[in-house]
Design an enzyme around this catalytic site. Structure first.
Site, mmCIF file in Angstrom:
data_model
loop_
_atom_site.group_PDB
_atom_site.id
_atom_site.type_symbol
_atom_site.label_atom_id
_atom_site.label_comp_id
_atom_site.label_asym_id
_atom_site.label_seq_id
_atom_site.Cartn_x
_atom_site.Cartn_y
_atom_site.Cartn_z
ATOM 1 N N HIS A 258 -55.889 28.740 -10.897
ATOM 2 C CA HIS A 258 -56.039 27.119 -10.070
ATOM 3 C C HIS A 258 -55.303 27.042 -8.967
ATOM 4 O O HIS A 258 -55.209 25.593 -7.994
ATOM 5 C CB HIS A 258 -55.540 26.127 -10.815
ATOM 6 C CG HIS A 258 -56.043 25.686 -12.002
ATOM 7 N ND1 HIS A 258 -57.806 25.478 -12.321
ATOM 8 C CD2 HIS A 258 -56.193 26.178 -13.703
ATOM 9 C CE1 HIS A 258 -58.224 25.507 -13.665
ATOM 10 N NE2 HIS A 258 -57.053 25.692 -14.884
ATOM 11 N N CYS B 241 -58.510 24.757 -21.595
ATOM 12 C CA CYS B 241 -57.822 25.969 -21.053
ATOM 13 C C CYS B 241 -56.645 27.014 -21.154
ATOM 14 O O CYS B 241 -57.781 27.925 -21.063
ATOM 15 C CB CYS B 241 -57.357 25.038 -19.731
ATOM 16 S SG CYS B 241 -57.814 26.077 -18.017
ATOM 17 N N CYS C 17 -58.719 -5.423 -29.384
ATOM 18 C CA CYS C 17 -57.670 -5.127 -28.343
ATOM 19 C C CYS C 17 -58.012 -6.173 -27.188
ATOM 20 O O CYS C 17 -56.747 -6.584 -26.473
ATOM 21 C CB CYS C 17 -58.388 -3.930 -27.954
ATOM 22 S SG CYS C 17 -58.650 -2.898 -28.403
ATOM 23 N N CYS D 190 -56.187 -9.778 -26.609
ATOM 24 C CA CYS D 190 -55.083 -9.651 -25.454
ATOM 25 C C CYS D 190 -55.191 -9.312 -24.135
ATOM 26 O O CYS D 190 -54.699 -9.626 -22.989
ATOM 27 C CB CYS D 190 -53.645 -9.285 -26.148
ATOM 28 S SG CYS D 190 -52.804 -9.210 -27.717
ATOM 29 N N HIS D 191 -55.780 -7.809 -23.787
ATOM 30 C CA HIS D 191 -55.539 -7.471 -22.994
ATOM 31 C C HIS D 191 -56.454 -8.144 -22.077
ATOM 32 O O HIS D 191 -56.904 -7.918 -20.937
ATOM 33 C CB HIS D 191 -55.948 -6.112 -22.719
ATOM 34 C CG HIS D 191 -54.509 -5.548 -24.305
ATOM 35 N ND1 HIS D 191 -52.859 -5.900 -22.897
ATOM 36 C CD2 HIS D 191 -54.705 -5.120 -24.352
ATOM 37 C CE1 HIS D 191 -52.641 -4.976 -23.601
ATOM 38 N NE2 HIS D 191 -52.881 -5.224 -25.348
ATOM 39 N N CYS E 247 -50.437 0.450 -31.024
ATOM 40 C CA CYS E 247 -51.526 -1.056 -30.774
ATOM 41 C C CYS E 247 -51.856 -1.201 -32.077
ATOM 42 O O CYS E 247 -51.870 -2.324 -32.617
ATOM 43 C CB CYS E 247 -52.056 -0.723 -29.748
ATOM 44 S SG CYS E 247 -51.974 -1.994 -28.209
#
Lengths: 283, 106
Positions: free
Chosen positions: A102, A136, A199, A202-203, A244
């Site tokens: 790379h 990889c 989720c 709240c978010h 969470c």
């Protein structure tokens, strides 16, 4: 004894249900309804419009933001440094380093993190950046994959993600990853655990409001891997998602579970356009 | 052990320079237990020294009250071109060291 415990649990549950429904004077009721749009154009409408997107750091303290912005004092930079060393070190029985293929990461890895999770054609499944690094290693370095949450894996993924700092998230949803994406969305909007919360409650609905001492964030993955003071170390998005789940008292999926990667894809799409701020610092 | 050190490459003679060092270390307090209930032995970076031109200019003795990945900053006066040598050791006996060169002009 057993019956009494059940009775107590039942009483606790009905009390929780009452508390959720009955409005308390002076307190705005928390939005509980979770409409999931059914028609296709609406389904591709972003839950938080691009103009209203806010970084996770916007919900932290000023001292915390200063620590994150200081390129030297930011503890996450220790992992970036470790990752840079690993990048240039030959590994595995192939004896090749990442740099052997790379080259300079500043060029070759620029923007890479903004496109993950994505479908890996070789593995024919959705992979996140850490999984891609491990793939990889196996394919080109003939080395054993790193353990999840190991300093090496966090270091390399922090180093690679750091090359995209400031670049906007840019995942695309296409026919190949559409099913994973839908499953991720489904998970985001489905209530789970003993707390019976999704989720989104709240978010999507209540971000910027206070929960205990914390402001609820919009739940974007742009800062990961993050240095979290509570952990006293670096951690991946999967570790944070598992935390969470634990908070919802739901069963935590194992590291590398498809469920988590699908959720990561949905979160990445939800944050499209928001610049990467890794390695971020959180309390 | 990975460490990051920040010292200005060049300074004027007599100038006050900031020296910053961060070491990646869990700084295990000795008060924690693992999942099977066994105590995790204390392991902290207990001593860190910095010498400038062969003279010790800074020494820190740390205990279990210091957070993981300790970050320290101190000031010193640039006197002559030379090397700042940092050495540290933890309770497990693992040693680390780094060298940084500084050029002093004027």
């Amino acid at each position: 004894m057993r019956r009494r415990v059940f009775a107590l649990i039942a009483a606790g549950l009905s009390f929780a249900a009452m508390a959720a429904e009955r409005p308390v004077a002076g307190v705005t009721p928390v939005a509980m309804e979770l409409p999931i749009p059914q028609s296709m154009p609406l389904r591709m409408q972003r839950p938080i419009p691009p103009a209203a997107l806010k970084q996770g750091s916007a919900f932290t303290s000023e001292a915390n933001r200063a620590l994150q912005a200081d390129e030297f004092a930011n503890p996450g930079m220790l992992w970036v440094t470790r990752g840079e060393k690993l990048w240039n070190e030959p590994a595995g029985s192939a004896g090749k380093s990442c740099a052997a293929c790379h080259g300079d990461a500043a060029q070759s890895m620029k923007g890479a993190a903004t496109r993950y999770p994505r479908i890996d054609p070789g593995a024919a499944r959705l992979v996140n950046l850490s999984e891609r690094i491990n793939l990889c290693r196996e394919r080109n370095q003939a080395a054993a994959p790193y353990q999840p949450e190991s300093d090496e894996l966090l270091g390399l993924s922090a180093f690679v993600t750091y090359q995209s700092r400031g670049l906007p998230m840019n995942v695309t949803i296409d026919p190949q990853n559409a099913r994973d994406f839908e499953r991720g969305r489904d998970r985001f909007y489905r209530r789970m655990g003993q707390m019976n919360l999704a989720c989104a409650q709240c978010h999507d609905r209540n971000w910027d409001r206070t929960l205990l001492f914390e402001k609820i964030s919009q739940g974007h993955p742009t800062g990961f891997p993050i240095y979290r003071q509570e952990w006293q170390t670096m951690g991946s998005l999967q570790r944070r998602l598992r935390a969470c789940y634990s908070g919802l008292r739901a069963q935590m999926p194992e590291y590398g579970a498809r469920e988590l990667v699908e959720l990561e894809l949905f979160l990445a799409w939800r944050a499209n356009g928001l610049p990467i701020e890794a390695p971020a610092v959180r309390r | 052990m990975v460490a990051r050190i920040q010292v200005p490459k060049e300074a004027k003679r007599g100038e006050l320079i900031a020296v910053r060092i961060a070491i990646q270390h869990p700084m295990e307090t000795g008060f924690r237990f693992d999942h099977s209930g066994k105590p995790i032995p204390k392991n902290v970076v207990n001593t860190l020294t910095c010498s400038y031109g062969g003279v010790e200019i800074f020494r820190a003795e740390m205990g279990s009250g210091i957070s993981a990945n300790p970050y320290l900053q101190f000031y010193t006066r640039a006197t002559a071109s030379g090397e700042l040598v940092f050495e540290w050791v933890d309770d497990a006996g693992e040693r680390g060291s780094e060298r940084v060169a500084i050029t002093v002009t004027g």
